[in-house]
Each structure stands twice: as structure tokens, then as C-alpha cells.
Design a protein around this motif. Structure first.
Motif, mmCIF file in Angstrom:
data_model
loop_
_atom_site.group_PDB
_atom_site.id
_atom_site.type_symbol
_atom_site.label_atom_id
_atom_site.label_comp_id
_atom_site.label_asym_id
_atom_site.label_seq_id
_atom_site.Cartn_x
_atom_site.Cartn_y
_atom_site.Cartn_z
ATOM 1 N N VAL A 189 29.599 46.665 30.715
ATOM 2 C CA VAL A 189 29.391 45.698 31.803
ATOM 3 C C VAL A 189 30.130 44.385 31.534
ATOM 4 O O VAL A 189 30.874 43.890 32.385
ATOM 5 C CB VAL A 189 27.876 45.429 32.007
ATOM 6 N N ALA A 190 29.935 43.829 30.337
ATOM 7 C CA ALA A 190 30.557 42.537 30.012
ATOM 8 C C ALA A 190 32.075 42.648 29.995
ATOM 9 O O ALA A 190 32.784 41.766 30.490
ATOM 10 C CB ALA A 190 30.057 42.045 28.659
ATOM 11 N N GLN A 191 32.568 43.757 29.440
ATOM 12 C CA GLN A 191 34.019 43.948 29.356
ATOM 13 C C GLN A 191 34.620 44.159 30.742
ATOM 14 O O GLN A 191 35.710 43.672 31.039
ATOM 15 C CB GLN A 191 34.331 45.139 28.454
ATOM 16 N N THR A 192 33.873 44.853 31.601
ATOM 17 C CA THR A 192 34.336 45.065 32.977
ATOM 18 C C THR A 192 34.456 43.728 33.700
ATOM 19 O O THR A 192 35.457 43.455 34.375
ATOM 20 C CB THR A 192 33.368 45.998 33.737
ATOM 21 N N ALA A 193 33.440 42.879 33.524
ATOM 22 C CA ALA A 193 33.468 41.549 34.155
ATOM 23 C C ALA A 193 34.674 40.753 33.671
ATOM 24 O O ALA A 193 35.335 40.051 34.449
ATOM 25 C CB ALA A 193 32.179 40.803 33.839
ATOM 26 N N GLN A 194 34.972 40.901 32.388
ATOM 27 C CA GLN A 194 36.116 40.200 31.785
ATOM 28 C C GLN A 194 37.428 40.640 32.456
ATOM 29 O O GLN A 194 38.275 39.812 32.801
ATOM 30 C CB GLN A 194 36.150 40.537 30.289
ATOM 31 N N VAL A 195 37.568 41.948 32.666
ATOM 32 C CA VAL A 195 38.789 42.480 33.282
ATOM 33 C C VAL A 195 38.865 42.087 34.760
ATOM 34 O O VAL A 195 39.926 41.709 35.260
ATOM 35 C CB VAL A 195 38.878 44.012 33.105
ATOM 36 N N LEU A 196 37.724 42.140 35.454
ATOM 37 C CA LEU A 196 37.718 41.754 36.873
ATOM 38 C C LEU A 196 38.045 40.271 37.038
ATOM 39 O O LEU A 196 38.714 39.873 37.996
ATOM 40 C CB LEU A 196 36.370 42.093 37.516
#
Lengths: 280, 345
Positions: A189-196
């Protein structure tokens, strides 16, 4: 539906797309992978390309990136007719592609990966390490990227950080279009937010972004337009802000009477008015 | 309307750490080789403690000279191994360049020119290995196993299986290169210069960066426009070139071309490179480490003589040292990687 640009305003239609493709056909032996596909993306816009497995997303990406040229069809780049016979031709035009497998060298550090194949040299021979390190920091800072050090091997970075390095590398050639193939696949979740976050930074810089994703939540979070492919054909184009997951799933699957669509519809009607993205 | 707060309409987060001033990477490289250097010094100290004659300047100089031939082969081997390739033909190239050099000198060519020709032949043989590996697409392990026999056989055929002698040992070439310069053998100076030059090439040039990239991920390298096949050929040419240099240095010292020399040198060169920190998985390597690795092998061989170990046990002992060194290196690297992971998370 009205297409919108990155700023969230309705497109006037006068903005010429940076990249547009019409009547794209691609065949692999007896299999017709793409049939008369059309696609366009404007500067400062994120266009999501969605579809089920085998819908032709990867094939279309290969056409754009030069990894698998189209058999027929017209490609316009900044209004000019072009052909994209190879990855280098694509890069020379200003189209950068970040593939799903990242294409990073694990034991090289961040600097080494960012400048892979494009090293800054003194006199064409000796590496200018100081300059490359400086430019790496500058680039990562402008993208608000969370990288602890540019001198650690990328093998010791998290999935999100690795994706950040891959995307950052694509920007070194000052491209006009960035294609991201499943950038949040297998990320937390956190990494996805970072990429988005990074995708939004790209749009803020005025780049045209093509986002290939299976995750409807990601698509609706950052995309301006959603283009659906089904069985190698255009199956719909939607305003990402206005479309529901149900509509997207219906377009992807070609029918609304399936369990996924039903569940999405139920959740949409739920008491809390909750609207969750669906993985298609 | 989709909620976008999670994706960046708020102010962008700061980079985790501000950009530090660019630092020289040599610090990192030195740290990588520190372990090998410690092992070498420890070996010399321990052996010398039991056998004080081991510390005599003449003995240490002789050990350094003996290690030079393997050391120079190992420098070339780093370039192959860093690219996930291996050159098993360097022993054959070494023998062939010695024989060709000796034959050319015996037939009246200036030793200086003969040396250049012999080194060029070494490079050409490496180039052939590269062509086989890339365009015929035979794995380098198999291709160079074949060319090892080819080059060895050619050395034997050209010399009729006999030592090529009758060379003018008073010629400046043999006196200078095969003799001593400022108290050190010419071969040792050649090793030091080669190591310095190739460390710069490997760590500080575009060619070195390309080799590391190809060894790390050939697909990624190709995607970014690195000409993978050309880099492979160049690297194997470098390996052959240094086998030629090593052969010429041996010729200058022995003043004769023996076609039977160099047997097992390819494995010694690989061992020296691996001990020095060049992993078989590719993507990285250490030229200074390879030199230190060759010195370790020479110290072990010399210490066995000092301890009167029967000659038949020397190969066994060398193998044991290689295994120990590689195991220790692997443990240290794993510990370092674990420490790095814990600090970055």
C-alpha cells in the motif's frame, strides 16, 4: 464523455495530442492481437490503458515503445507522421518506457542505474561520477522521491524505491511521453502510494503519461482518461473522474452480468456509499 | 469525483536525505579489498613468525615475481568474470604467445617488436573467443575449453614440442623487462602498472561501466542501448591481451619459449580473481583484489616449500586455501549486505 486534461479542466479539443495512433493492426501468425486500435495522449495528461489478460495492452505498449512495430496504422507524434521501428527510434522521438520487469541492474548503485547506457563522461572516456551523482540527487529531489542514498545498490531498495529509480531513469532523456507498464504490480500500500505520487509529479511536469494497470483503484486515483481494450479492439473511453468501477469492469469483460460487476455494483449502492476499486 | 489526497495533491514529501557532497568511490572500492589485504598480511606474518627467512627481501621479491604472471592473467580474467563469462583458454594463450615471441626473436626480429606482436596475438585470440561466444552463441565456458586445446596444441605444433632457445639473453629487452628495475623485477612493475591502469578502466570509464551493466543484467543493458555483443567481444579481447602480456613477461625472464608452460594457469587466474572479490555471478569485480588474490596463492605456494610440505600436497593445499578464501569472502559479503538492508529499512 468529456476528456479532461491533467489540470482537471475539460479539453477544448484544440490541444493536439503528443502521441496519437489510429487504425493500429498487429498480427502474430494466426492471432490478430490488435485490430483497428486508436489511442491518443496529450501533454500533462495521464491516460490509463486497461483490459483483461490478452486484451492487447502489452502489444500496444510494444508498438508505442518500438519493441514490436505495428503491421499497419498511422502514428502521429506532435502532429507529425512517424514510424517507430525500434526502441531506440521510440527513445529518440521522446517516448520513454518503463517495463514491468524494471530492467534495472541489481548490483549497480542508483547512480549507475540512472545513467545506464548514458553515462556522463569527461572527454568521452572517463566517468564524471561527481556530475552524475549531483544530477541524480537533483532529479530525485524534483520528483520528491524517497531514496536514502544514491550510492547503495538497487538490490537493497524496496519495490517502490526500485520503481522510482526506473521511472526517474526514463526522465533523463527529457521525454515527452512516459509509458508505465504495471508500475504498482506486486507493491504494498505505502509503496503504491509512493509510485502514484510519482505519476502525479510526472503530470505536473507537463508530461504525457500512459499508465497500464489492472488495479482500478490506482487508475481512478491518478488517471484523467481511461481507455479500455478488449480482445485487441477499442472497447470504450471514459473520464476517470466520472466513471464507476462497474462501468469499467463491464467494458473490460464485455458484459455487466458477471460476479465482479455485480459485487462492484452492490458496493457502490452500499450504506456508506463506499466506492472501492476493483481488481480486474 | 475520486479522492486524490493520497496521491499527491498535498505538498510533495521531501527527499529522505539531503544530497550529500559527491564522494569519491575509491573509498568504497578500498573497503571491498580490505578483507583480502588483511588475509594476505596475516599469511605473511604467520608464516614469517614460524620461518623468519620467509621475510627476507629476496624471498618476498621472488614471491612477487612469481605471482606477477598469474596476477596479470587474473586482471584480464576480472573483465570476463564481471560479465558472467569465463576464459579457460588463457593458459593456452599464455603458452602460445611465449612460443610465438621466442620463434620471432630466434628468427631475427627485434625482441621489442616481437613482444608487441605476441601481445597483439594474445588480444586476437581473445577476440576469437569473443566472436565464438557472441555470434556462434557457444557459452564461453565451452568455447574457451575448446580454444584452450586449440591454442595449446598450436604452441606445441609450432615448437615441435620442444623449448625454443638460442635467444640473445644480453639484449636490453631481456636485461630490462626480465631483470630488475629499482630493485624490483620487471614483471612486478608490469603487474603494478597493469593493475593501476585496469582499475581505472574498470571503475572509471564508460567501457568499465558497460561491462558491469552487461554482467549485472544483459537485458537491461541492451534496452538502454549498450551494444552487449560488442562489449562482450571487447572484454574477452582484454582477457586475451593480458594473457599475451603475461606470456611476454615470462619469455623475458626465462629467455626461452617453453610450449608446456601455463598448464592450470587458467584455474589459478580464476581463483585469484574470485579470492580478490570478483563473483562468478558477474556485474562487479576488483582488479586490485585479483592482484592480491594472486599474491595470496603465491604466498601459500612459497610457504609450503618453507614448511617442507611434500610437492604432491601443494595442489591440495592451494585448493583448500581457495575454498577457505571464497567461503570467508561469501560470509563477509552476506554480513555486509544484511547490515546494509537493516540500515536502509
Amino acid at each position: 464523455m468529456t476528456a479532461t486534461t491533467g489540470a482537471g479542466r475539460p479539453s477544448t479539443g484544440t490541444d493536439a495530442p503528443v502521441l496519437s495512433m489510429t487504425g493500429i493492426n498487429k498480427r502474430f501468425g494466426a492471432v490478430q492481437a490488435l485490430t483497428d486500435v486508436s489511442f491518443s495522449v496529450q501533454a500533462g495528461e495521464v491516460v490509463a490503458l486497461v483490459g483483461d489478460n490478452g486484451a492487447g495492452k502489452s502489444t500496444l505498449v510494444k508498438v508505442m515503445s518500438g519493441a514490436g512495430p505495428a503491421d499497419s496504422g498511422e502514428i502521429l507524434f506532435e502532429g507529425r507522421p512517424v514510424s517507430i521501428p525500434s526502441p531506440s527510434a521510440s527513445q529518440n522521438l521522446g517516448i520513454a518506457t518503463v517495463f514491468q520487469d524494471l530492467a534495472l541492474c541489481d548490483n549497480l548503485d542508483v547512480v549507475g542505474n540512472l545513467f545506464l547506457g548514458n553515462e556522463v563522461t569527461i572527454g568521452g572516456v572517463a566517468l564524471d561520477e561527481a556530475e552524475m551523482e549531483k544530477r541524480s540527487w537533483e532529479l530525485l529531489r524534483t520528483l520528491a522521491a524517497k531514496i536514502p542514498s544514491v550510492r547503495i545498490p538497487v538490490a537493497s531498495l524496496s519495490g517502490g524505491q526500485r520503481q522510482t529509480v526506473a521511472i526517474s531513469r526514463s526522465l533523463l532523456g527529457n521525454p515527452k511521453v512516459v509509458i508505465l507498464d504495471e508500475p504498482t504490480a506486486a507493491l504494498g500500500v505505502a509503496q503504491t502510494a509512493q509510485v502514484l505520487n510519482l505519476v502525479e509529479r510526472l503530470r505536473d511536469r507537463g508530461l504525457a503519461v500512459v499508465l497500464i494497470s489492472h488495479n482500478m483503484a490506482d487508475v481512478q486515483a491518478v488517471a484523467d482518461r481511461v481507455l479500455v481494450l478488449r480482445l485487441g479492439r477499442n472497447a470504450g473511453e471514459f473520464d476517470a473522474r466520472a466513471v464507476s468501477s462497474t462501468e469499467l469492469v463491464a467494458a473490460i469483460t464485455g458484459a455487466s452480468d458477471n460476479v465482479v460487476a455485480e459485487r462492484a455494483a452492490r458496493e457502490h449502492r452500499g450504506p456508506a456509499g463506499r466506492h472501492e476499486g476493483t481488481n480486474a | 469525483m475520486t479522492d486524490r489526497s493520497a496521491t499527491g495533491t498535498e505538498p510533495p514529501p521531501a527527499v529522505e536525505s539531503a544530497a550529500p557532497p559527491p564522494r569519491r568511490r575509491s573509498v568504497t572500492w578500498l573497503r571491498e579489498e580490505a578483507g583480502v589485504l588483511v588475509v594476505l598480511v596475516a599469511l605473511v606474518v604467520v608464516v614469517g613468525a614460524f620461518q623468519p627467512d620467509f621475510w627476507l627481501a629476496d624471498n618476498l621479491t621472488e614471491i612477487a615475481r612469481q605471482s606477477s604472471y598469474i596476477g596479470i592473467l587474473a586482471i584480464g580474467m576480472v573483465f570476463a568474470l564481471a560479465m558472467r563469462e569465463v576464459d579457460l583458454s588463457v593458459g593456452g594463450t599464455y603458452a602460445l604467445t611465449i612460443v610465438v615471441g621466442a620463434l620471432l626473436i630466434r628468427d631475427g626480429l627485434s625482441p621489442w617488436i616481437a613482444a608487441v606482436v605476441a601481445i597483439a596475438i594474445g588480444g586476437f585470440l581473445g577476440f576469437l573467443n569473443g566472436l565464438f561466444t557472441t555470434y556462434v552463441q557457444v557459452p564461453s565456458f565451452i568455447a574457451t575449453l575448446g580454444t584452450l586445446s586449440l591454442y595449446k596444441g598450436l604452441a606445441l605444433a609450432l615448437s615441435n614440442g620442444q623449448q625454443v632457445g638460442g635467444l640473445d639473453q644480453d639484449h636490453p629487452f631481456f636485461q630490462v623487462i626480465g631483470g630488475t628495475i629499482l630493485g624490483l623485477p620487471g614483471a612486478v612493475w608490469a603487474l603494478v602498472l597493469s593493475a593501476a591502469l585496469m582499475t581505472v578502466v574498470f571503475t572509471r570509464t564508460r567501457f568499465g561501466a558497460q561491462i558491469r551493466a552487461v554482467g549485472s543484467n544483459p537485458d537491461a543493458a541492451a534496452f538502454t542501448g549498450i551494444p552487449v555483443n560488442r562489449v562482450r567481444i571487447k572484454a574477452l579481447t582484454v582477457t586475451g591481451l593480458f594473457a599475451g602480456v603475461s606470456g611476454v613477461l615470462a619469455l623475458s625472464f626465462f629467455v626461452a619459449g617453453d610450449p608446456t608452460v601455463g598448464t592450470g594457469y587458467e584455474l589459478m587466474a580464476i581463483a585469484a580473481a574470485i579470492i580478490g572479490g570478483t563473483p562468478l555471478r558477474g556485474g562487479t569485480g576488483s582488479v586490485p583484489g585479483a592482484v592480491l588474490g594472486s599474491l595470496i596463492l603465491s604466498v601459500v605456494a612459497a610457504s609450503l616449500v618453507f614448511f617442507s610440505v611434500p610437492i604432491n600436497w601443494t595442489t591440495f593445499a592451494t585448493g583448500a586455501v581457495i575454498l577457505l578464501a571464497v567461503a570467508l569472502d561469501s560470509l563477509l559479503r552476506r554480513a555486509r549486505a544484511a547490515r546494509r538492508r537493516s540500515t536502509s529499512s
